[in-house]
Motif scaffolding. Sequence first.
Motif, PDB file in Angstrom:
ATOM      1  N   LYS A 152       0.879  -1.169   0.000  1.00  0.00           N
ATOM      2  CA  LYS A 152       0.000   0.000   0.000  1.00  0.00           C
ATOM      3  C   LYS A 152       0.911   1.213   0.000  1.00  0.00           C
ATOM      4  N   ILE A 153       0.809   1.997  -1.060  1.00  0.00           N
ATOM      5  CA  ILE A 153       1.680   3.159  -1.165  1.00  0.00           C
ATOM      6  C   ILE A 153       0.847   4.434  -1.190  1.00  0.00           C
ATOM      7  N   SER A 154       1.406   5.488  -0.658  1.00  0.00           N
ATOM      8  CA  SER A 154       0.686   6.755  -0.645  1.00  0.00           C
ATOM      9  C   SER A 154       1.660   7.905  -0.851  1.00  0.00           C
ATOM     10  N   GLY A 155       1.127   8.970  -1.421  1.00  0.00           N
ATOM     11  CA  GLY A 155       1.937  10.150  -1.674  1.00  0.00           C
ATOM     12  C   GLY A 155       2.201  10.331  -3.153  1.00  0.00           C
ATOM     13  N   GLU A 156       3.457  10.623  -3.478  1.00  0.00           N
ATOM     14  CA  GLU A 156       3.869  10.895  -4.857  1.00  0.00           C
ATOM     15  C   GLU A 156       4.980   9.939  -5.276  1.00  0.00           C
ATOM     16  N   ILE A 157       4.852   9.432  -6.490  1.00  0.00           N
ATOM     17  CA  ILE A 157       5.939   8.653  -7.084  1.00  0.00           C
ATOM     18  C   ILE A 157       6.562   9.567  -8.132  1.00  0.00           C
ATOM     19  N   ASN A 158       7.714  10.119  -7.774  1.00  0.00           N
ATOM     20  CA  ASN A 158       8.357  11.107  -8.633  1.00  0.00           C
ATOM     21  C   ASN A 158       9.853  10.829  -8.724  1.00  0.00           C
TER      22      ASN A 158
END
Length: 140
Positions: A42-48
């Motif tokens: 489970k991932i949250s936020g920004e993938i940058n």
Amino acid sequence: MGADDFPNLDKEEVDFTLKELTVNLQKKDLPNNLPKEAVVLKISGEINLYSAHALKEKIFDLIDKGFVYIFINMENIHYIDSSGLAVFMSVHAKLIKNEKGGLAMYAPSSQVIKIIELTKLKTLIRMTKTLTDAIDVLLN
């Protein structure tokens, strides 16, 4: 590697937080038909540009440990750029090279759906509404 000696993951081995991204191992509320060689993140936020490398390293480490079904809960991702997409393309390529397993995202935010559709990556990056649907897509 037999089913009985397949590694068991602890949250401490997987979970990490960066300024813009949090990754957590999901161990609760998992369907019964989840393969032993599967991991749910489970991932949250920004993938940058700043978070993509750490995410890629973590997923590649899981693949190297024998986890070949990678399921990613994307409901709390509100931004993904080309370096984030490259992570998932690299994971897909590694799994294809190993000739086993697959990658599926589920519960993507509207922003993630839009980016995947705009980049025409929908055929390579499988997206579903639920984890159960994602399991069905990869295993059937």
